[in-house]
Design an enzyme around this catalytic site. Sequence first.
Site, PDB file in Angstrom:
ATOM      1  N   HIS A   6     -18.346  54.711  22.937  1.00 22.39           N
ATOM      2  CA  HIS A   6     -19.219  55.468  21.987  1.00 22.39           C
ATOM      3  C   HIS A   6     -20.214  56.052  22.713  1.00 22.39           C
ATOM      4  O   HIS A   6     -20.597  56.000  23.958  1.00 22.39           O
ATOM      5  CB  HIS A   6     -19.996  54.335  21.189  1.00 22.39           C
ATOM      6  CG  HIS A   6     -20.836  53.460  21.688  1.00 22.39           C
ATOM      7  ND1 HIS A   6     -20.163  52.018  22.313  1.00 22.39           N
ATOM      8  CD2 HIS A   6     -22.204  53.189  22.085  1.00 22.39           C
ATOM      9  CE1 HIS A   6     -21.127  51.326  22.773  1.00 22.39           C
ATOM     10  NE2 HIS A   6     -22.174  52.026  22.895  1.00 22.39           N
ATOM     11  N   HIS A  66     -20.179  49.750  16.485  1.00 22.28           N
ATOM     12  CA  HIS A  66     -20.716  51.389  16.434  1.00 22.28           C
ATOM     13  C   HIS A  66     -19.846  52.136  17.204  1.00 22.28           C
ATOM     14  O   HIS A  66     -19.116  51.745  18.026  1.00 22.28           O
ATOM     15  CB  HIS A  66     -22.139  51.191  16.838  1.00 22.28           C
ATOM     16  CG  HIS A  66     -22.227  50.794  18.252  1.00 22.28           C
ATOM     17  ND1 HIS A  66     -21.352  49.843  18.822  1.00 22.28           N
ATOM     18  CD2 HIS A  66     -23.159  51.054  19.132  1.00 22.28           C
ATOM     19  CE1 HIS A  66     -21.894  49.401  20.132  1.00 22.28           C
ATOM     20  NE2 HIS A  66     -22.963  50.493  20.383  1.00 22.28           N
ATOM     21  N   HIS A 109     -26.853  57.224  26.359  1.00 16.31           N
ATOM     22  CA  HIS A 109     -25.733  56.568  27.255  1.00 16.31           C
ATOM     23  C   HIS A 109     -24.590  57.059  26.666  1.00 16.31           C
ATOM     24  O   HIS A 109     -24.186  57.137  25.447  1.00 16.31           O
ATOM     25  CB  HIS A 109     -25.826  55.157  27.531  1.00 16.31           C
ATOM     26  CG  HIS A 109     -25.745  54.189  26.165  1.00 16.31           C
ATOM     27  ND1 HIS A 109     -26.706  53.739  25.324  1.00 16.31           N
ATOM     28  CD2 HIS A 109     -24.561  53.709  25.660  1.00 16.31           C
ATOM     29  CE1 HIS A 109     -26.597  52.987  24.509  1.00 16.31           C
ATOM     30  NE2 HIS A 109     -24.967  53.143  24.443  1.00 16.31           N
ATOM     31  N   HIS A 114     -26.888  42.638  23.714  1.00 15.85           N
ATOM     32  CA  HIS A 114     -27.702  43.185  22.697  1.00 15.85           C
ATOM     33  C   HIS A 114     -27.820  42.149  21.442  1.00 15.85           C
ATOM     34  O   HIS A 114     -26.683  41.329  21.160  1.00 15.85           O
ATOM     35  CB  HIS A 114     -26.988  44.366  22.253  1.00 15.85           C
ATOM     36  CG  HIS A 114     -27.086  45.496  23.104  1.00 15.85           C
ATOM     37  ND1 HIS A 114     -28.277  45.982  23.673  1.00 15.85           N
ATOM     38  CD2 HIS A 114     -25.943  46.179  23.666  1.00 15.85           C
ATOM     39  CE1 HIS A 114     -28.119  47.020  24.629  1.00 15.85           C
ATOM     40  NE2 HIS A 114     -26.729  47.215  24.509  1.00 15.85           N
ATOM     41  N   TYR A 166     -26.215  48.391  31.945  1.00 19.65           N
ATOM     42  CA  TYR A 166     -26.368  49.976  31.963  1.00 19.65           C
ATOM     43  C   TYR A 166     -26.688  50.187  33.442  1.00 19.65           C
ATOM     44  O   TYR A 166     -27.415  49.577  33.970  1.00 19.65           O
ATOM     45  CB  TYR A 166     -27.701  50.045  31.115  1.00 19.65           C
ATOM     46  CG  TYR A 166     -27.453  50.077  29.478  1.00 19.65           C
ATOM     47  CD1 TYR A 166     -26.895  51.066  28.932  1.00 19.65           C
ATOM     48  CD2 TYR A 166     -27.609  48.606  28.845  1.00 19.65           C
ATOM     49  CE1 TYR A 166     -26.761  51.081  27.432  1.00 19.65           C
ATOM     50  CE2 TYR A 166     -27.367  48.751  27.601  1.00 19.65           C
ATOM     51  CZ  TYR A 166     -26.874  49.843  26.945  1.00 19.65           C
ATOM     52  OH  TYR A 166     -26.694  49.570  25.545  1.00 19.65           O
ATOM     53  N   GLU A 188     -23.012  52.844  30.068  1.00 18.67           N
ATOM     54  CA  GLU A 188     -22.976  51.271  29.776  1.00 18.67           C
ATOM     55  C   GLU A 188     -21.356  50.941  29.903  1.00 18.67           C
ATOM     56  O   GLU A 188     -20.582  51.664  29.534  1.00 18.67           O
ATOM     57  CB  GLU A 188     -23.372  51.138  28.374  1.00 18.67           C
ATOM     58  CG  GLU A 188     -23.038  49.617  27.784  1.00 18.67           C
ATOM     59  CD  GLU A 188     -23.494  49.488  26.289  1.00 18.67           C
ATOM     60  OE1 GLU A 188     -22.958  50.352  25.635  1.00 18.67           O
ATOM     61  OE2 GLU A 188     -23.820  48.687  26.223  1.00 18.67           O
TER      62      GLU A 188
END
Lengths: 93, 307
Positions: free
Chosen positions: B152, B199, B214, B246, B255, B265
């Site tokens: 993503h 996501h 990112h 997260h 990261y 990431e």
Amino acid sequence: MTTGSHRIRIVGGGEFSCGEGERVLLAMERCGSSDIGVGCRGGGCGICRVRVVGGDYTTGKMSVAKISETERAAGFVLACRVFPVSDLLIEVG
Amino acid sequence: MALTGVISPGYVQLRVLDLDEAIVHYRDRIGLNLVSVEDGRAFFQAFDEFDRHSIILREADTAGLDRMAFKVAKDSDLDHFAERLLDAGVHVDVIPAGEDPGVGRKIRFNTPTSHVFDLYAEMELSETGPAVRNPDVWIAEPRGMRATRFDHCALNGVDISASAKIFVEVLDFSVTEELVDESTGARLGIFLSCSNKAHDVAFLGYPEDGRIHHTSFNLESWHDVGHAADIISRYDISLDIGPTRHGITRGQTIYFFDPSGNRNETFSGGYFYYPDNPRRMWQAENAGKAIFYYEKALTDRFMTVNT
């Protein structure tokens, strides 16, 4: 101080040593100093923008969106892409 | 097939300051396969991806995002979504096949946060993709961080609600999770899925448009996140933060930055999302825990550095 290293002084701040071929921002981090903001360390984000007001240096590639050619000629640089050739005096902000 | 319309993130094209340096980073450190280099652009594929490429790097004098693309299930979906984008007042360009090697025609649009997106239906299969007949776990043992796929992007801009609205109302994405300032109703972060993942794209509030926060790659396990951390230290890759987890999406993550300052990431885990799941919400006062579940505090660098 190691052989071939230069003294980097920050106007109104501290000082640290930076080797030949070492990038000023990374030398600052290695020495535990924090006068210059640390972002991507790759010339892309612009957080470590400073002005060299004394001394000689070379630079690596920097985003022109962060340092224009005109600014570059006036001594503005991204500290993550600066290699000292002599002792440097640097202005932050 | 229950997953229809927009089915997955496809590829991202990033600008880099030095293509040779960037190739070493993405090929040898993240572990992508270098597919081709042509006309100042390098194309990469992760070992577990079927399609020809998912990462494109273009040498330029600035870093940042050129465009992100999503794949749709079939060619006629392109006409369908073009019409719906136009109905929603979004300008659409039709890009004939051939702009990128191995990719069919594309529908291109801009969001209110000045991010460029492509939709496409056709891409050649990769010569180094996963086997399908008595398939071994990989054809050749993965290198570097062993990224399995491009996963993503997270994008920065001002009116992220307006950008998210296009993804929800026109492209049929779901908002899986949000970071909300309840005193004003402002959305500080919006996480969107077109699939079963927590996501597929995220928008994060920031005072300037068109930025990328990112580009993310999936890893197989939490152990692989530790292995990525070892590679970051061994090769003096610019670390941002991690390994950590997260709260939002629950991904286990690290990261770092590519040699031009684009944030990468690598992560594993995160929950599965189904379209009937209630939307998850984090209050702005808990943003620290939402973003960094272990540290429970944001960092200036994570919030302000982008390309």
